[in-house]
Write a protein that holds these residues in place. Structure first.
Motif, PDB file in Angstrom:
ATOM      1  N   TYR A  37       0.678  -1.380   0.315  1.00 39.86           N
ATOM      2  CA  TYR A  37      -0.103   0.131   0.177  1.00 39.86           C
ATOM      3  C   TYR A  37       1.087   1.400  -0.403  1.00 39.86           C
ATOM      4  CZ  TYR A  37      -3.152   3.249   1.217  1.00 39.86           C
ATOM      5  OH  TYR A  37      -3.821   4.858   1.900  1.00 39.86           O
ATOM      6  N   THR A  38       1.327   1.457   0.759  1.00 40.53           N
ATOM      7  CA  THR A  38       2.646   2.194   0.756  1.00 40.53           C
ATOM      8  C   THR A  38       3.671   2.576  -0.316  1.00 40.53           C
ATOM      9  OG1 THR A  38       2.894   2.594   3.252  1.00 40.53           O
ATOM     10  CG2 THR A  38       4.758   3.201   2.578  1.00 40.53           C
ATOM     11  N   GLN A  39       3.578   1.338  -0.706  1.00 45.33           N
ATOM     12  CA  GLN A  39       4.419   1.436  -2.152  1.00 45.33           C
ATOM     13  C   GLN A  39       3.895   2.182  -3.917  1.00 45.33           C
ATOM     14  OE1 GLN A  39       6.298  -2.298  -1.890  1.00 45.33           O
ATOM     15  NE2 GLN A  39       7.502  -2.247  -0.858  1.00 45.33           N
ATOM     16  N   GLU A  40       2.971   1.544  -3.856  1.00 48.80           N
ATOM     17  CA  GLU A  40       2.167   1.341  -4.654  1.00 48.80           C
ATOM     18  C   GLU A  40       1.300   3.232  -4.263  1.00 48.80           C
ATOM     19  OE1 GLU A  40       1.858  -0.287  -7.236  1.00 48.80           O
ATOM     20  OE2 GLU A  40       3.161  -1.904  -6.797  1.00 48.80           O
ATOM     21  N   CYS A  41       0.925   3.226  -3.675  1.00 48.82           N
ATOM     22  CA  CYS A  41      -0.372   4.376  -3.318  1.00 48.82           C
ATOM     23  C   CYS A  41       0.176   5.272  -3.030  1.00 48.82           C
ATOM     24  CB  CYS A  41      -1.307   4.456  -2.485  1.00 48.82           C
ATOM     25  SG  CYS A  41      -2.243   3.545  -2.561  1.00 48.82           S
ATOM     26  N   GLY A  42       2.201   5.456  -2.561  1.00 47.96           N
ATOM     27  CA  GLY A  42       2.389   5.821  -1.068  1.00 47.96           C
ATOM     28  C   GLY A  42       3.726   7.112  -3.130  1.00 47.96           C
ATOM     29  N   SER A  43       3.641   5.699  -4.385  1.00 51.07           N
ATOM     30  CA  SER A  43       4.255   6.254  -4.731  1.00 51.07           C
ATOM     31  C   SER A  43       4.238   7.864  -5.441  1.00 51.07           C
ATOM     32  CB  SER A  43       4.845   5.269  -5.774  1.00 51.07           C
ATOM     33  OG  SER A  43       4.122   5.514  -6.823  1.00 51.07           O
ATOM     34  N   CYS A  44       2.570   8.333  -4.890  1.00 50.58           N
ATOM     35  CA  CYS A  44       1.826   8.985  -6.233  1.00 50.58           C
ATOM     36  C   CYS A  44       1.742  10.437  -5.697  1.00 50.58           C
ATOM     37  CB  CYS A  44       1.010   8.981  -7.574  1.00 50.58           C
ATOM     38  SG  CYS A  44       1.617   7.809  -8.417  1.00 50.58           S
ATOM     39  N   HIS A  45       1.338  10.177  -3.898  1.00 51.77           N
ATOM     40  CA  HIS A  45       0.704  11.194  -3.171  1.00 51.77           C
ATOM     41  C   HIS A  45       0.402  10.469  -1.706  1.00 51.77           C
ATOM     42  CE1 HIS A  45      -2.596   7.912  -2.775  1.00 51.77           C
ATOM     43  NE2 HIS A  45      -2.859   8.314  -3.984  1.00 51.77           N
ATOM     44  N   PHE A  46       0.952  11.033  -0.734  1.00 53.49           N
ATOM     45  CA  PHE A  46       0.288  10.175   0.838  1.00 53.49           C
ATOM     46  C   PHE A  46      -0.240   9.514   0.609  1.00 53.49           C
ATOM     47  CE2 PHE A  46      -1.778  11.206   4.299  1.00 53.49           C
ATOM     48  CZ  PHE A  46      -0.827  10.480   5.244  1.00 53.49           C
ATOM     49  N   ALA A  47       0.077   8.102   0.881  1.00 54.17           N
ATOM     50  CA  ALA A  47      -0.136   6.783   1.240  1.00 54.17           C
ATOM     51  C   ALA A  47      -1.863   7.387   2.737  1.00 54.17           C
ATOM     52  CB  ALA A  47       0.056   5.755   1.071  1.00 54.17           C
ATOM     53  N   PHE A  48      -2.711   7.942   2.510  1.00 58.94           N
ATOM     54  CA  PHE A  48      -3.951   8.056   3.526  1.00 58.94           C
ATOM     55  C   PHE A  48      -4.481   7.574   3.690  1.00 58.94           C
ATOM     56  CE2 PHE A  48      -4.343  10.764  -0.786  1.00 58.94           C
ATOM     57  CZ  PHE A  48      -4.704  11.826   0.178  1.00 58.94           C
ATOM     58  N   PRO A  49      -4.411   7.326   4.866  1.00 56.44           N
ATOM     59  CA  PRO A  49      -4.749   6.298   6.163  1.00 56.44           C
ATOM     60  C   PRO A  49      -6.307   5.480   6.152  1.00 56.44           C
ATOM     61  CG  PRO A  49      -4.185   8.438   7.549  1.00 56.44           C
ATOM     62  CD  PRO A  49      -3.829   8.930   6.639  1.00 56.44           C
ATOM     63  N   PRO A  50      -6.545   4.415   6.273  1.00 59.67           N
ATOM     64  CA  PRO A  50      -8.206   3.741   5.938  1.00 59.67           C
ATOM     65  C   PRO A  50      -8.921   4.896   6.425  1.00 59.67           C
ATOM     66  CG  PRO A  50      -6.864   2.726   6.580  1.00 59.67           C
ATOM     67  CD  PRO A  50      -5.726   3.893   6.894  1.00 59.67           C
ATOM     68  N   HIS A  51      -8.856   4.677   7.739  1.00 60.65           N
ATOM     69  CA  HIS A  51     -10.442   5.437   8.182  1.00 60.65           C
ATOM     70  C   HIS A  51     -11.015   7.002   7.869  1.00 60.65           C
ATOM     71  CE1 HIS A  51      -6.979   8.683  10.176  1.00 60.65           C
ATOM     72  NE2 HIS A  51      -8.183   8.712  10.739  1.00 60.65           N
ATOM     73  N   LEU A  52     -10.292   7.793   6.652  1.00 60.11           N
ATOM     74  CA  LEU A  52     -10.192   9.206   6.475  1.00 60.11           C
ATOM     75  C   LEU A  52     -11.429   9.072   5.105  1.00 60.11           C
ATOM     76  CD1 LEU A  52      -7.416  10.691   5.888  1.00 60.11           C
ATOM     77  CD2 LEU A  52      -8.712  10.593   7.993  1.00 60.11           C
ATOM     78  N   LEU A  53     -12.057   7.334   4.692  1.00 62.59           N
ATOM     79  CA  LEU A  53     -12.600   7.398   3.681  1.00 62.59           C
ATOM     80  C   LEU A  53     -13.898   5.865   4.310  1.00 62.59           C
ATOM     81  CD1 LEU A  53     -11.855   7.932   0.149  1.00 62.59           C
ATOM     82  CD2 LEU A  53     -12.391   9.527   1.336  1.00 62.59           C
ATOM     83  N   PRO A  54     -15.187   5.875   3.657  1.00 58.80           N
ATOM     84  CA  PRO A  54     -15.353   4.692   4.298  1.00 58.80           C
ATOM     85  C   PRO A  54     -15.632   4.392   3.101  1.00 58.80           C
ATOM     86  CG  PRO A  54     -16.986   7.033   3.001  1.00 58.80           C
ATOM     87  CD  PRO A  54     -15.853   7.509   3.007  1.00 58.80           C
ATOM     88  N   ASN A  55     -16.071   2.285   3.559  1.00 60.15           N
ATOM     89  CA  ASN A  55     -15.551   1.620   2.755  1.00 60.15           C
ATOM     90  C   ASN A  55     -16.063   1.277   1.845  1.00 60.15           C
ATOM     91  OD1 ASN A  55     -14.275   0.552   5.125  1.00 60.15           O
ATOM     92  ND2 ASN A  55     -15.678  -0.865   5.718  1.00 60.15           N
ATOM     93  N   ALA A  56     -17.283   2.220   0.722  1.00 58.65           N
ATOM     94  CA  ALA A  56     -18.057   2.468  -0.448  1.00 58.65           C
ATOM     95  C   ALA A  56     -17.074   2.757  -1.124  1.00 58.65           C
ATOM     96  CB  ALA A  56     -19.941   2.980   0.172  1.00 58.65           C
ATOM     97  N   SER A  57     -16.240   3.836   0.089  1.00 65.93           N
ATOM     98  CA  SER A  57     -15.583   4.985  -1.530  1.00 65.93           C
ATOM     99  C   SER A  57     -14.242   4.812  -1.804  1.00 65.93           C
ATOM    100  CB  SER A  57     -15.250   6.653  -0.283  1.00 65.93           C
ATOM    101  OG  SER A  57     -16.682   7.240   0.147  1.00 65.93           O
ATOM    102  N   TRP A  58     -13.721   3.571  -0.860  1.00 67.72           N
ATOM    103  CA  TRP A  58     -12.512   3.121  -0.811  1.00 67.72           C
ATOM    104  C   TRP A  58     -12.868   1.725  -2.335  1.00 67.72           C
ATOM    105  CZ3 TRP A  58      -8.354   5.272  -0.222  1.00 67.72           C
ATOM    106  CH2 TRP A  58      -8.884   6.029   0.777  1.00 67.72           C
ATOM    107  N   GLN A  59     -13.888   1.072  -1.544  1.00 66.59           N
ATOM    108  CA  GLN A  59     -14.258   0.361  -3.158  1.00 66.59           C
ATOM    109  C   GLN A  59     -14.231   0.949  -3.980  1.00 66.59           C
ATOM    110  OE1 GLN A  59     -17.806  -1.723  -2.029  1.00 66.59           O
ATOM    111  NE2 GLN A  59     -17.461  -3.391  -3.393  1.00 66.59           N
ATOM    112  N   ARG A  60     -14.625   2.501  -4.293  1.00 66.57           N
ATOM    113  CA  ARG A  60     -15.383   3.046  -6.023  1.00 66.57           C
ATOM    114  C   ARG A  60     -13.743   3.758  -6.173  1.00 66.57           C
ATOM    115  NH1 ARG A  60     -20.114   4.262  -4.033  1.00 66.57           N
ATOM    116  NH2 ARG A  60     -19.239   6.243  -2.645  1.00 66.57           N
TER     117      ARG A  60
END
Length: 156
Positions: A37-60
């Motif tokens: 997660y840190t490598q893939e998502c953090g390579s372009c932007h801050f790897a956001f903590p998962p609690h910042l979005l609801p599950n439905a948003s993360w799924q989309r």
């Protein structure tokens, strides 16, 4: 007399705990993200903590990586599944994830807008910040989940 002293001590302790409660509100000491997660998502932007979005948003977000906010962030199926599983396990928890923000953008959520209402659009456009999504520009310990107001340093 003893019970009155005990009551006073308990009241003082409760007051101290309540006084420090807001400090806990902007800290997140959740699970350590998987390296992928840190490598893939953090390579372009801050790897956001998962609690910042609801599950439905993360799924989309995870199922729209081919058009991830204007970029192709596609991943191989195994990597995508690993990250998606982690986000679904740890996302959507807490007060910040009560609602799905417009376009599933953390920076468009009601709590983000409320916490940043005094920050002007011009401030976010500074070369040292670039966008509201660049949490680490002002929150030096954001990677550790620390977004405490008293530790914010807005760069010039």
């Amino acid at each position: 007399m003893h019970s009155r002293l005990t009551h006073l001590i308990q009241s003082a302790v409760a007051a101290c705990l309540l006084a420090t409660a807001p400090a806990w509100a902007d800290s997140y000491k959740g699970p350590t993200p998987p390296a992928v997660y840190t490598q893939e998502c953090g390579s372009c932007h801050f790897a956001f903590p998962p609690h910042l979005l609801p599950n439905a948003s993360w799924q989309r977000v995870m199922h729209g990586l081919d058009k991830h906010y204007g970029s192709d962030a596609s991943l191989d199926a195994a990597t995508q599944k690993q990250i998606d599983t982690w986000l679904q396990t740890y996302g959507g928890q807490g007060k910040r994830a009560r609602e799905e923000p417009p376009q599933d953008r953390i920076t468009r959520s009601a709590w983000f807008e409320r916490k940043h209402r005094e920050v002007s659009a011009a401030t976010f456009k500074r070369a040292s910040i670039k966008s509201p999504a660049n949490c680490t520009a002002c929150h030096q310990d954001a990677v550790q989940g620390d977004f405490e107001d008293d530790r914010v340093r807005i760069p010039k």
